[in-house]
Design a protein around this motif. Structure first.
Motif, PDB file in Angstrom:
ATOM      1  N   THR A   1       0.840  -1.194   0.000  1.00 10.17           N
ATOM      2  CA  THR A   1       0.000   0.000   0.000  1.00 10.17           C
ATOM      3  C   THR A   1       0.875   1.244   0.000  1.00 10.17           C
ATOM      4  OG1 THR A   1      -0.089   0.153   2.416  1.00 10.17           O
ATOM      5  CG2 THR A   1      -1.732  -1.255   1.336  1.00 10.17           C
ATOM      6  N   ASP A   2       0.281   2.371  -0.308  1.00  9.84           N
ATOM      7  CA  ASP A   2       1.043   3.625  -0.309  1.00  9.84           C
ATOM      8  C   ASP A   2       1.595   3.928   1.079  1.00  9.84           C
ATOM      9  OD1 ASP A   2       0.588   4.008  -2.992  1.00  9.84           O
ATOM     10  OD2 ASP A   2      -1.191   5.272  -2.696  1.00  9.84           O
ATOM     11  N   GLU A   3       0.797   3.639   2.103  1.00 17.30           N
ATOM     12  CA  GLU A   3       1.242   3.893   3.475  1.00 17.30           C
ATOM     13  C   GLU A   3       2.450   3.027   3.826  1.00 17.30           C
ATOM     14  OE1 GLU A   3      -0.544   3.824   8.061  1.00 17.30           O
ATOM     15  OE2 GLU A   3      -1.743   3.096   6.371  1.00 17.30           O
ATOM     16  N   GLU A   4       2.407   1.753   3.423  1.00 15.15           N
ATOM     17  CA  GLU A   4       3.530   0.849   3.692  1.00 15.15           C
ATOM     18  C   GLU A   4       4.772   1.282   2.922  1.00 15.15           C
ATOM     19  OE1 GLU A   4       1.039  -3.293   4.518  1.00 15.15           O
ATOM     20  OE2 GLU A   4       1.571  -2.714   2.478  1.00 15.15           O
ATOM     21  N   ARG A   5       4.573   1.724   1.684  1.00 15.29           N
ATOM     22  CA  ARG A   5       5.719   2.170   0.884  1.00 15.29           C
ATOM     23  C   ARG A   5       6.390   3.385   1.529  1.00 15.29           C
ATOM     24  NH1 ARG A   5       3.348   2.280  -3.413  1.00 15.29           N
ATOM     25  NH2 ARG A   5       4.123   0.401  -4.438  1.00 15.29           N
ATOM     26  N   GLN A   6       5.577   4.273   2.083  1.00 20.67           N
ATOM     27  CA  GLN A   6       6.128   5.452   2.748  1.00 20.67           C
ATOM     28  C   GLN A   6       6.941   5.064   3.981  1.00 20.67           C
ATOM     29  OE1 GLN A   6       2.835   8.056   3.527  1.00 20.67           O
ATOM     30  NE2 GLN A   6       2.381   8.397   1.355  1.00 20.67           N
ATOM     31  N   LEU A   7       6.474   4.043   4.695  1.00 27.32           N
ATOM     32  CA  LEU A   7       7.230   3.576   5.867  1.00 27.32           C
ATOM     33  C   LEU A   7       8.576   2.995   5.453  1.00 27.32           C
ATOM     34  CD1 LEU A   7       4.425   1.881   7.989  1.00 27.32           C
ATOM     35  CD2 LEU A   7       5.708   3.934   8.574  1.00 27.32           C
ATOM     36  N   VAL A   8       8.561   2.186   4.381  1.00 28.95           N
ATOM     37  CA  VAL A   8       9.796   1.569   3.906  1.00 28.95           C
ATOM     38  C   VAL A   8      10.797   2.629   3.476  1.00 28.95           C
ATOM     39  CG1 VAL A   8      10.789   0.098   2.123  1.00 28.95           C
ATOM     40  CG2 VAL A   8       8.660  -0.572   3.231  1.00 28.95           C
ATOM     41  N   LEU A   9      10.291   3.689   2.838  1.00 34.01           N
ATOM     42  CA  LEU A   9      11.166   4.727   2.293  1.00 34.01           C
ATOM     43  C   LEU A   9      11.406   5.877   3.263  1.00 34.01           C
ATOM     44  CD1 LEU A   9       9.657   4.929  -1.319  1.00 34.01           C
ATOM     45  CD2 LEU A   9      11.777   3.788  -0.613  1.00 34.01           C
ATOM     46  N   ALA A  10      10.929   5.735   4.505  1.00 34.10           N
ATOM     47  CA  ALA A  10      10.988   6.848   5.452  1.00 34.10           C
ATOM     48  C   ALA A  10      12.410   7.364   5.652  1.00 34.10           C
ATOM     49  CB  ALA A  10      10.389   6.425   6.790  1.00 34.10           C
ATOM     50  N   ASP A  11      13.357   6.458   5.836  1.00 39.26           N
ATOM     51  CA  ASP A  11      14.733   6.888   6.069  1.00 39.26           C
ATOM     52  C   ASP A  11      15.308   7.586   4.841  1.00 39.26           C
ATOM     53  OD1 ASP A  11      14.729   5.986   8.621  1.00 39.26           O
ATOM     54  OD2 ASP A  11      15.645   4.057   8.159  1.00 39.26           O
ATOM     55  N   GLU A  12      15.033   7.030   3.668  1.00 36.03           N
ATOM     56  CA  GLU A  12      15.560   7.615   2.445  1.00 36.03           C
ATOM     57  C   GLU A  12      14.920   8.964   2.150  1.00 36.03           C
ATOM     58  OE1 GLU A  12      15.196   4.873  -0.771  1.00 36.03           O
ATOM     59  OE2 GLU A  12      15.914   3.172   0.414  1.00 36.03           O
ATOM     60  N   ALA A  13      13.634   9.090   2.520  1.00 37.91           N
ATOM     61  CA  ALA A  13      12.900  10.311   2.215  1.00 37.91           C
ATOM     62  C   ALA A  13      13.129  11.421   3.233  1.00 37.91           C
ATOM     63  CB  ALA A  13      11.406   9.992   2.127  1.00 37.91           C
ATOM     64  N   ALA A  14      13.753  11.081   4.360  1.00 37.17           N
ATOM     65  CA  ALA A  14      13.959  12.083   5.408  1.00 37.17           C
ATOM     66  C   ALA A  14      14.839  13.216   4.910  1.00 37.17           C
ATOM     67  CB  ALA A  14      14.599  11.423   6.633  1.00 37.17           C
ATOM     68  N   LYS A  15      14.508  14.415   5.351  1.00 40.30           N
ATOM     69  CA  LYS A  15      15.316  15.566   4.957  1.00 40.30           C
ATOM     70  C   LYS A  15      16.680  15.482   5.617  1.00 40.30           C
ATOM     71  CE  LYS A  15      11.309  18.598   4.371  1.00 40.30           C
ATOM     72  NZ  LYS A  15      10.654  19.852   4.794  1.00 40.30           N
ATOM     73  N   PRO A  16      17.734  15.925   4.924  1.00 44.11           N
ATOM     74  CA  PRO A  16      19.087  15.816   5.473  1.00 44.11           C
ATOM     75  C   PRO A  16      19.232  16.439   6.851  1.00 44.11           C
ATOM     76  CG  PRO A  16      19.164  16.436   3.170  1.00 44.11           C
ATOM     77  CD  PRO A  16      17.727  16.475   3.567  1.00 44.11           C
ATOM     78  N   GLU A  17      18.526  17.597   7.071  1.00 41.25           N
ATOM     79  CA  GLU A  17      18.703  18.260   8.360  1.00 41.25           C
ATOM     80  C   GLU A  17      18.023  17.500   9.493  1.00 41.25           C
ATOM     81  OE1 GLU A  17      15.313  20.384   6.123  1.00 41.25           O
ATOM     82  OE2 GLU A  17      17.270  19.493   5.693  1.00 41.25           O
ATOM     83  N   ASN A  18      17.072  16.629   9.131  1.00 42.68           N
ATOM     84  CA  ASN A  18      16.379  15.855  10.164  1.00 42.68           C
ATOM     85  C   ASN A  18      16.840  14.409  10.231  1.00 42.68           C
ATOM     86  OD1 ASN A  18      14.783  18.074  10.796  1.00 42.68           O
ATOM     87  ND2 ASN A  18      13.271  17.566   9.211  1.00 42.68           N
ATOM     88  N   ALA A  19      17.616  13.968   9.236  1.00 40.62           N
ATOM     89  CA  ALA A  19      18.004  12.570   9.169  1.00 40.62           C
ATOM     90  C   ALA A  19      19.048  12.236  10.217  1.00 40.62           C
ATOM     91  CB  ALA A  19      18.556  12.251   7.776  1.00 40.62           C
ATOM     92  N   GLU A  20      18.960  11.032  10.716  1.00 35.72           N
ATOM     93  CA  GLU A  20      19.958  10.538  11.654  1.00 35.72           C
ATOM     94  C   GLU A  20      21.133   9.986  10.845  1.00 35.72           C
ATOM     95  OE1 GLU A  20      20.574   6.957  14.935  1.00 35.72           O
ATOM     96  OE2 GLU A  20      18.568   7.480  14.209  1.00 35.72           O
ATOM     97  N   VAL A  21      22.225  10.691  10.863  1.00 32.24           N
ATOM     98  CA  VAL A  21      23.374  10.304  10.061  1.00 32.24           C
ATOM     99  C   VAL A  21      24.252   9.362  10.864  1.00 32.24           C
ATOM    100  CG1 VAL A  21      25.389  11.108   8.786  1.00 32.24           C
ATOM    101  CG2 VAL A  21      23.310  12.510   8.847  1.00 32.24           C
ATOM    102  N   ALA A  22      24.399   8.161  10.379  1.00 31.96           N
ATOM    103  CA  ALA A  22      25.220   7.176  11.087  1.00 31.96           C
ATOM    104  C   ALA A  22      26.692   7.514  10.892  1.00 31.96           C
ATOM    105  CB  ALA A  22      24.935   5.786  10.546  1.00 31.96           C
ATOM    106  N   PRO A  23      27.465   7.542  11.951  1.00 32.30           N
ATOM    107  CA  PRO A  23      28.887   7.839  11.813  1.00 32.30           C
ATOM    108  C   PRO A  23      29.609   6.728  11.064  1.00 32.30           C
ATOM    109  CG  PRO A  23      28.377   7.094  14.047  1.00 32.30           C
ATOM    110  CD  PRO A  23      27.071   7.260  13.339  1.00 32.30           C
ATOM    111  N   VAL A  24      30.635   7.120  10.349  1.00 27.02           N
ATOM    112  CA  VAL A  24      31.450   6.142   9.640  1.00 27.02           C
ATOM    113  C   VAL A  24      32.500   5.613  10.611  1.00 27.02           C
ATOM    114  CG1 VAL A  24      32.994   5.743   7.705  1.00 27.02           C
ATOM    115  CG2 VAL A  24      31.078   7.333   7.458  1.00 27.02           C
ATOM    116  N   LEU A  25      32.418   4.335  10.910  1.00 24.98           N
ATOM    117  CA  LEU A  25      33.309   3.734  11.895  1.00 24.98           C
ATOM    118  C   LEU A  25      34.203   2.699  11.241  1.00 24.98           C
ATOM    119  CD1 LEU A  25      30.737   3.059  14.779  1.00 24.98           C
ATOM    120  CD2 LEU A  25      32.223   5.046  14.512  1.00 24.98           C
ATOM    121  N   THR A  26      35.407   2.605  11.763  1.00 24.55           N
ATOM    122  CA  THR A  26      36.272   1.516  11.345  1.00 24.55           C
ATOM    123  C   THR A  26      35.795   0.240  12.029  1.00 24.55           C
ATOM    124  OG1 THR A  26      37.824   1.806  13.177  1.00 24.55           O
ATOM    125  CG2 THR A  26      38.216   3.114  11.172  1.00 24.55           C
TER     126      THR A  26
END
Length: 263
Positions: free
Chosen positions: A43-68
């Motif tokens: 459904t459209d609602e489910e698709r939005q949930l799946v894409l939530a992280d990708e669709a998040a605005k950069p200023e609001n997105a949780e950016v995972a640190p790059v770790l060794t």
């Protein structure tokens, strides 16, 4: 099924045939699998949930640190909650390993049941399946009613930990029916416990560390199984299965207290 295969062919055939059945899953998987966002029934609602992280605005997105590699392991192993969860799996998973590897032997040696009579043990594992579904559903109900996810898991697990101390009664029961009913209850609540314990890993650990943390916690399960096997092997030789059921009674209450202290 394994008993029937062993009787008809050999115990080796039981391993080969049951393993080969897994290969049958490849065909429907390749045929049916679609990326979640491309599935025809999404459904459209489910698709939005799946894409939530990708669709998040950069200023609001949780950016995972790059770790060794070393930094990631250090971050995981430095977390108190990961050690508590690992210890909880190490303490409680031996109950399930006993069900898997020793239950039939126990029934034959301690209860005098024949191999044919122990075929009924499959009902214990059906109950375990129900426990997995019921445990996840019940914590979900509490969350929908406003409970914090981790609190809902702990509440369900507390109920499970309150049931497991009935374990020693298995060893004193003589009637097969009531004994199997109690074993089914124990298997059900243990699996309800495990599914909620596993969910706490996701609740507590940051996304970029979840995979590694899950591996560490699962390793606790493996080590617990190894320790259980050595202990039960010694108790079986001494014909003291009763002591194992006494030990089993304390596993989940102790693990729950450890998780509560580390919350």
């Amino acid at each position: 099924m394994i008993i029937y295969l062993k009787d008809a062919f050999s115990w080796q055939a039981a391993f080969v045939l049951t393993g080969a059945v897994g290969l049958l899953w490849v065909a429907p998987w390749l045929w049916l699998y679609r990326k979640p966002t491309e599935h025809p029934r999404i459904t459209d609602e489910e698709r939005q949930l799946v894409l939530a992280d990708e669709a998040a605005k950069p200023e609001n997105a949780e950016v995972a640190p790059v770790l060794t590699e070393g930094q990631r392991w250090g971050a995981v192993l430095g977390r108190r909650d990961v050690w508590a969860l690992t210890l909880a799996r190490l303490i409680t998973d031996p109950l399930w390993y006993f069900m898997l590897f020793w239950l039939v032997a126990y029934m034959q040696k301690a209860k005098g049941m024949t191999e044919s009579q122990t075929k009924i043990v499959w009902v214990v594992f059906i109950a375990a399946d129900v426990g997995i579904l019921l445990g996840g559903w019940l914590s979900g109900v509490f969350i929908q009613r406003g409970q914090i996810p981790q609190s809902s898991r702990m509440l369900v697990m507390l109920g499970c930990a309150a049931v497991i101390p009935l374990s020693p009664l298995v060893n004193v029961m003589q009637a097969v029916g009531p004994m199997l009913a109690l074993l089914m209850l124990i298997a059900l609540v243990h699996q309800a416990w495990i599914v909620n314990l596993s969910a706490i890993v996701v609740d507590r650990v940051p996304k970029h560390l979840v995979g590694t943390a899950f591996g560490v916690v699962a390793a606790g399960s493996t080590f617990g199984g190894m320790l259980m096997n050595e202990l039960v092997k010694r108790l079986a030789k001494a014909d003291r299965y009763d002591l194992w059921f006494v030990v089993m009674a304390f596993l989940h209450p102790v693990a729950w207290l450890i998780l509560w202290a580390a919350r």
